[in-house]
Write an enzyme that holds these catalytic residues in place. Structure first.
Site, PDB file in Angstrom:
ATOM      1  N   ARG A 108       1.079  -1.077  -0.303  1.00  0.00           N
ATOM      2  CA  ARG A 108      -0.191   0.175  -0.150  1.00  0.00           C
ATOM      3  C   ARG A 108       1.088   0.936   0.060  1.00  0.00           C
ATOM      4  O   ARG A 108       2.032   1.728   1.215  1.00  0.00           O
ATOM      5  CB  ARG A 108      -0.722  -0.282   1.388  1.00  0.00           C
ATOM      6  CG  ARG A 108      -1.238   1.445   1.147  1.00  0.00           C
ATOM      7  CD  ARG A 108      -2.433   1.257   2.583  1.00  0.00           C
ATOM      8  NE  ARG A 108      -3.924   0.843   1.737  1.00  0.00           N
ATOM      9  CZ  ARG A 108      -4.966   0.825   2.289  1.00  0.00           C
ATOM     10  NH1 ARG A 108      -5.182   1.505   3.677  1.00  0.00           N
ATOM     11  NH2 ARG A 108      -6.478   0.302   2.249  1.00  0.00           N
ATOM     12  N   HIS A 135      -7.354   0.838  -6.165  1.00  0.00           N
ATOM     13  CA  HIS A 135      -7.664  -0.476  -4.621  1.00  0.00           C
ATOM     14  C   HIS A 135      -8.611  -1.257  -5.726  1.00  0.00           C
ATOM     15  O   HIS A 135      -9.746  -1.160  -5.300  1.00  0.00           O
ATOM     16  CB  HIS A 135      -8.572   0.923  -3.731  1.00  0.00           C
ATOM     17  CG  HIS A 135      -8.169   0.339  -2.379  1.00  0.00           C
ATOM     18  ND1 HIS A 135      -7.563  -0.722  -2.003  1.00  0.00           N
ATOM     19  CD2 HIS A 135      -9.151   0.415  -1.405  1.00  0.00           C
ATOM     20  CE1 HIS A 135      -7.877  -1.197  -0.991  1.00  0.00           C
ATOM     21  NE2 HIS A 135      -8.922   0.400  -0.157  1.00  0.00           N
ATOM     22  N   GLN A 138     -10.690  -3.768  -2.798  1.00  0.00           N
ATOM     23  CA  GLN A 138     -11.645  -2.809  -2.045  1.00  0.00           C
ATOM     24  C   GLN A 138     -12.683  -3.376  -2.915  1.00  0.00           C
ATOM     25  O   GLN A 138     -14.505  -3.621  -2.684  1.00  0.00           O
ATOM     26  CB  GLN A 138     -11.211  -2.219  -2.001  1.00  0.00           C
ATOM     27  CG  GLN A 138     -12.596  -0.845  -1.075  1.00  0.00           C
ATOM     28  CD  GLN A 138     -12.775  -1.612   0.133  1.00  0.00           C
ATOM     29  OE1 GLN A 138     -12.062  -1.007   0.722  1.00  0.00           O
ATOM     30  NE2 GLN A 138     -14.077  -1.048   0.268  1.00  0.00           N
TER      31      GLN A 138
HETATM   32  N1  NVA Z   1      -9.579   7.468  -1.244  1.00  0.00           N
HETATM   33  C1  NVA Z   1      -9.337   6.891   0.893  1.00  0.00           C
HETATM   34  C2  NVA Z   1      -9.551   5.256   0.112  1.00  0.00           C
HETATM   35  C3  NVA Z   1      -9.101   4.855   1.567  1.00  0.00           C
HETATM   36  C4  NVA Z   1      -9.851   3.605   1.327  1.00  0.00           C
HETATM   37  C5  NVA Z   1      -7.513   6.951   0.397  1.00  0.00           C
HETATM   38  O1  NVA Z   1      -6.868   6.854  -0.709  1.00  0.00           O
HETATM   39  O2  NVA Z   1      -7.487   7.539   1.259  1.00  0.00           O
HETATM   40  N1   CP Z   2     -11.387   0.499   2.502  1.00  0.00           N
HETATM   41  C1   CP Z   2      -9.819   0.247   3.322  1.00  0.00           C
HETATM   42  O1   CP Z   2      -8.750   0.356   2.504  1.00  0.00           O
HETATM   43  O2   CP Z   2      -9.456   1.099   4.508  1.00  0.00           O
HETATM   44  P1   CP Z   2      -8.406   1.075   5.280  1.00  0.00           P
HETATM   45  O3   CP Z   2      -7.174   2.490   4.930  1.00  0.00           O
HETATM   46  O4   CP Z   2      -8.585   0.586   7.036  1.00  0.00           O
HETATM   47  O5   CP Z   2      -7.662  -0.430   5.224  1.00  0.00           O
END
Ligand code: NVA
Ligand code: CP
Length: 330
Positions: A108, A135, A138
């Protein structure tokens, strides 16, 4: 022998066929069934995986950790503060080292090119746990949730309200295109997905019968809508200074009761989480003090209503991530 994605990396759903995505969804449902029935499924005993996090996480990290342990694997967690990654050692060298010790790598962080390079240099399957662009894990959880709700998902309209060019919105556009759904990006014109990605998705949609819609009118987004989906207005890695601008731009796209009423009667609300639906977070409280907003992308009453599926989605992260790890490592 059926479908086989063993040895493949999972970087974006653009790399997977409709059949392969459906295979992963079926496998996820099976893993969920096994977990609920209390049937052990440590099919990957003896394997080891490493989780690299350059951005924070609750769901993704826990889903990988629990999923891996249920499958019988060992797990190592590394973040930027506690490893050499990027500071004292190049990505290429890190990937080569990790590839010699681990069977799979989750990453990540920021650029999509990082997961691509990790896959290129490590020689083992790499799973994208969120980048600035995509993502994909997800998405499997989200679509599993939509399937659990509606059964047949073809033609169902899913509208993303808000920052329609963020990683989650991009990925929803890709997965809906692949699965023949109706995807609507609803947000201000300056926050629409990149033309290049839209083109790719339009080509996929031609094959699958998916419909792609783009609008800056929330009423149009909510019309005939089955799934109202939103995400935070400023994503991880974006500067804090953006809040003021985004609040102004995105306030009209808040998912609230008024908007829900314009959608189909049996429509549901979805959110990848974390969410700013009240003041019970430091950021939520700060925004309230500065701008007087009690909630941002979703109102608290919608979040807590019978329409909300966000916690089912969160649970499904674990079943779907387990399926991805199993299918690529078995
Ligand atoms: N768009 C958000 C998703 C978090 C799961 C981010 O990248 O912070
Ligand atoms: N939805 C999601 O990716 O959550 P986190 O940022 O907690 O991993």
């Amino acid at each position: 022998m059926g479908l086989n994605i063993r040895g493949r990396s999972f970087l974006t759903l653009l790399d997977f066929t409709t059949e392969e995505i459906n295979y992963l969804l079926d496998l996820s449902a099976e893993f969920k069934r096994l977990k609920y029935a209390g049937v052990p499924h440590d099919y990957l005993k003896g394997k080891q995986i490493v989780l690299l996090f350059e951005k924070t996480s609750t769901r993704t990290r826990c889903a990988f950790e629990v999923g891996a342990r249920d499958l019988g694997m060992g797990v190592t967690f590394l973040d930027s503060a506690s490893s050499q990654m990027g500071k004292k050692e190049s990505l290429e060298d890190t990937a080569k080292v990790l590839g010699r010790m681990y069977d799979g790598i989750e990453y990540r962080g920021f650029k999509q090119s990082v997961v691509e390079d990790l896959a290129k240099y490590s020689g083992v399957p790499v799973w994208n746990g969120l980048t600035d662009d995509f993502h994909p894990t997800q998405m499997l959880a989200d679509i599993l949730t939509v399937k659990e709700e509606f059964g047949d998902i073809k033609g169902r309209k899913l509208t993303f309200f808000g920052d329609a060019r963020n990683n989650v919105a991009n990925s929803l556009m890709v997965v809906c295109s692949k699965l023949g759904m109706h995807f609507c990006a609803c947000g201000p014109k300056e926050l629409m997905p990149k033309k290049e990605l839209i083109k790719k998705c339009e080509a996929i949609a031609k094959e699958t019968g998916a419909v792609l819609e783009f609008t800056d009118d929330p009423k149009v987004g909510a019309k005939n809508c089955d799934v109202l989906y939103t995400d935070i207005w400023v994503s991880m890695g974006e500067p804090e200074e953006l809040w003021e601008k985004r609040i102004k731009l995105l306030k009209p796209y808040q998912v609230n009761q008024k908007l829900m009423k314009l959608a189909n009667k049996d429509a549901i609300f979805m959110h990848c989480l974390p969410s700013f639906h009240d003041r019970n977070t430091t950021v939520g409280e700060e925004i309230y003090q500065k701008y007087g907003l009690e909630s941002m992308e979703v109102s608290d009453d919608v979040f807590h209503s019978s329409k909300g599926r966000q916690f089912q989605e969160a649970e499904n992260r674990m079943h779907t991530i387990k399926a991805v790890m199993y299918a690529t490592l078995k």
